[in-house]
Scaffold this active site. Structure first.
Site, mmCIF file in Angstrom:
data_model
loop_
_atom_site.group_PDB
_atom_site.id
_atom_site.type_symbol
_atom_site.label_atom_id
_atom_site.label_comp_id
_atom_site.label_asym_id
_atom_site.label_seq_id
_atom_site.Cartn_x
_atom_site.Cartn_y
_atom_site.Cartn_z
ATOM 1 N N ASP A 350 63.714 138.660 61.354
ATOM 2 C CA ASP A 350 62.773 139.735 61.143
ATOM 3 C C ASP A 350 61.395 139.073 61.142
ATOM 4 O O ASP A 350 61.246 137.940 60.719
ATOM 5 C CB ASP A 350 63.042 140.400 59.793
ATOM 6 N N ASP A 544 64.092 139.839 54.815
ATOM 7 C CA ASP A 544 63.605 139.725 53.441
ATOM 8 C C ASP A 544 64.552 140.324 52.398
ATOM 9 O O ASP A 544 64.309 140.216 51.208
ATOM 10 C CB ASP A 544 62.205 140.324 53.304
ATOM 11 N N ASP A 548 65.643 144.962 54.885
ATOM 12 C CA ASP A 548 66.576 144.622 55.951
ATOM 13 C C ASP A 548 68.033 144.646 55.518
ATOM 14 O O ASP A 548 68.899 144.148 56.228
ATOM 15 C CB ASP A 548 66.251 143.215 56.487
#
Lengths: 649, 70
Positions: A350, A544, A548
């Site tokens: 991410d 994180d 997510d």
């Protein structure tokens, strides 16, 4: 909470007590066994010793070794014969007790005496257990260190007075005073003072972390140079350290899929060996007609077989591996992740908060007049604003002196304005400049360049003339580039996923050297993209852990990055306390090294039993050699696991 | 549902962990048991109705002792 503390101490002393008790037994057993061994050696040497001494000494000394020193083992082991819960002790008890009673048989003159040997078997068994318990202690040393890490005392501010209290008596909201070199007693928020703090013992971050007012601090970390006044925000079981300990302890109890077979065998091991030993004995007796010989072979089978090597092979390596990880801020939550990691081909990152810091940073600055003049004024205005962009400007202008500002005003969605002396100032985006009729003129070229580069631009104007421009972008973490190149070198395909538009995403990807990007993704669709990539092979997702969570769950291995004092306990198979990508590289290395150890241990444990038991059945190994081999097998598995520490992280 | 962490003494070998697991699993309301012979710890997921005394009894059956439950 005090209750918990008591448990912690009890745990430690229990293992300590265990080790001491093995040590006491060890000394006693050897003192009694050495004379027996000496006697046997002398008689083998051909020197004639009185028959009664040869019979009596092993029986008397052996009695003490087996039934007094070995009392716990014998009681626990024989208990299994009526409860049906057999253990290692059952094999040793039966073996030594049978061997001992042959000594009594000798008195009546119908068999060879194994009484001396029985004492030696018990002594070797105790020695093996002592060494094993020491090595096990070493295997769990990291978690012990974590348990002892918490502060014992705290200095709390009551009115104007500082009072020293036990750390367990801290209440939420208490103001704590921490001097240089002292441990921060619990998680909290700095309300006064500035310092840097060594957080390495909890997060694995090796560099000291700067702390000022409003910074969060972690309990058990060490204040370096300034006095900090901290308001306690979390205590007891809610602190970050407590969470880490709970997480590691739980993880060390989880199973790795590869151990299923070993566990199944371990669970039926003892009853099966009892059966095998009985059959071996009957077989030998029937075919050779020698009761003594048959008994000796049967006893060899009993004492050579050891479920420990097999049963400890995987968990001991997992404990060492996860302990090593915990020390570096890598928390392996499930043993399964270690095994799955081996098959991962693609790693998806991410962007925000993972590759980047998730907070803007000034990466470009242009001015029409003296830089310090512009920065001084920018700092003066922006320090009055809470906006993240303003914060970035303040950080950038750090070191210049703020001036007095009058009539400060935030213009939402645009910027800020205010007066310094008799001059009017504006800082904000292009829209604000347009609305206020600011002449951008000289800076137009630089601003256009900043915009093309995909950055956010803040313009500062004095009396309706642009003085300076700041280019801001999501800051890339210091070690992202290095970590990604290490992962690529290790053969992983790296992918970045983000909600940003393609040009912005491409620029960041190029800066960190990532292979591929998936841009313009809505948070809810991340899991679907993971699923799509899983068609090509196993996928690890690094995120994180808060936004997510679904993607972390969907991935074969979810790696959650910690932020501040919150560690996302529920999301992710592996949690990185410190939010840097180096942790990903280390976590992968550690997983692979641990899994290698697991496989080695399993191989040796299986090999040992597969070779040793048939040899014992064939009568090749004397009971003494059999017991020695058994003790070595379990010690070697534990020692091999401890060798994991020699790996380079 | 609740999660318990039980510290056990007397487990000296790998079979011991298996024994505790087998005995605790048969306690009413227990859904999941995982025992580590390395850390002498047993993690249990069970119904709220399962009492500490039930667990202690189950650990005692094969000959071990509960040191602490939390």
């Amino acid at each position: 909470m005090k209750h918990d503390h008591a448990i912690t101490t009890a745990e430690l002393s229990m293992e300590e007590r265990d080790m001491r008790s093995w040590k006491r037994k060890l000394i006693g057993a050897w003192v009694l066994t050495v004379p027996i061994a000496a006697l046997m050696l002398i008689s083998y040497g051909g020197i004639d010793i009185d028959e009664n001494v040869m019979m009596g000494v092993p029986l008397v000394l052996g009695f003490f070794v087996i039934f007094i020193i070995g009392f716990d083992t014998i009681r626990g082991g024989l208990r299994g014969f009526y409860t049906g819960y057999f253990s290692m002790d059952s094999l040793i008890s039966l073996g030594t007790v049978l061997a001992y009673f042959t000594g009594i048989g000798t008195v009546f003159g119908f068999m060879e005496s194994y009484a001396g040997v029985s004492a030696m078997i018990m002594t070797i068994f105790i020695t093996g257990k002592f060494i094993e318990s020491k090595a096990r202690g070493r295997a769990t040393q990291e978690i012990k260190k974590l348990l002892e890490l918490g502060a014992k005392k705290a200095r709390v501010l009551r009115g104007k007075e500082e009072i020293e209290i036990d750390a367990s008596d801290i209440a939420i909201g208490d103001v704590l005073v921490v001097r240089p070199g002292e441990k921060i007693p619990t998680d909290g928020l700095v309300i006064k003072g500035a310092s840097s703090v060594d957080e390495s013992m909890v997060t694995g971050e090796s560099l000291p972390v700067e702390k000022t007012v409003k910074s969060t601090v972690i309990g058990a970390t060490i204040n370096q140079e300034g006095i900090l006044y901290i308001r306690a925000t979390k205590i007891g079981n809610d602190t970050m350290l407590a969470h880490i300990i709970a997480l590691v302890e739980e993880a060390q109890g989880t199973k790795v899929p590869i151990q299923k077979l070993a566990d199944k065998i371990t669970n039926v091991f003892v009853p099966v060996i009892l059966g095998v030993a009985l059959l071996t004995f009957l077989n030998w007796w029937y075919f050779t007609g020698e009761l003594s010989r048959a008994l000796g072979v049967g006893i060899s089978v009993l004492v050579i077989a050891c479920p420990c090597a097999l049963g400890l092979a995987v968990p001991i390596a997992l404990v060492v591996g996860s302990g090593m990880g915990a020390q570096r801020g890598i928390l392996i939550r499930k043993g399964e992740a270690i095994q799955t990691m081996k098959r991962v081909k693609t790693i998806i990152f991410d962007k925000t908060g993972t590759i980047t810091k998730g907070v803007p940073e000034v990466i470009g600055f242009a001015a029409t007049s003296k830089k310090s003049y512009v920065l001084e004024r920018a700092l003066s205005l922006e320090r009055l604003s809470e906006h993240p962009l303003a914060r970035a400007v303040v950080t950038y202008a750090q070191g210049t002196k703020p001036l007095n500002v009058r009539g400060f005003k935030v213009i939402p969605g645009r910027g800020v304005e205010g007066w310094i002396g008799t001059n009017h100032y504006l800082i904000g985006n292009r829209a604000l400049m347009r609305e206020k009729g600011v002449r951008v003129g000289k800076l137009e070229k630089e601003i256009a360049e900043f915009e093309v580069a995909g950055t956010t631009v803040l313009i500062m104007a004095e009396q309706k003339t642009a003085l300076g421009a700041f280019a801001l972008a999501d800051a890339i973490k210091e070690d992202s580039k290095e970590a990604i190149s290490a992962l690529k070198q290790a053969g992983f395909k790296t992918v970045m996923i983000t909600g940003d538009n393609r040009p912005t995403a491409e620029k960041i990807a190029a800066r960190v050297g990532i292979d591929a990007i998936i841009a313009e993704v809505l948070p809810a669709d991340k899991a679907a993209h993971v699923e799509r990539l899983q068609k090509e092979g196993f996928v690890a997702f690094v995120g994180d852990g808060i936004n997510d969570a679904p993607a972390l769950k969907q991935a074969n291995v979810g790696i959650a990055m910690g932020t501040g004092t919150d560690i996302a306990i529920e999301a992710g198979d592996i949690v990185l306390v410190k939010g840097s990508l180096t942790g990903v590289v280390q976590a992968i290395r550690l997983s692979k090294a641990t899994f290698r150890k697991i496989k080695q241990n399993l191989f040796w444990a299986f090999a040992y039993n597969v070779i040793a038991i048939p040899l014992a059945m064939g009568g090749v190994l004397s009971p003494l050699i059999a017991e020695l081999a058994m003790a070595l097998s379990s010690v070697s598995v534990v020692t091999n696991a401890n060798l994991l520490r020699t790996m380079r992280m | 549902m609740k999660k318990l962490k039980v510290k056990i003494s007397g487990m000296h070998c790998a079979s011991c962990a298996g024994n505790v697991e087998r005995s605790v699993r048969s306690v009413k309301g227990v859904k999941n048991v995982s025992v580590s012979a390395v850390t002498n710890t047993c993690f249990i997921e069970c119904e709220d109705s399962t009492t500490n005394a039930d667990i202690e009894k189950a650990v005692a059956k094969p000959g071990y002792k509960v040191v602490a439950i939390n």
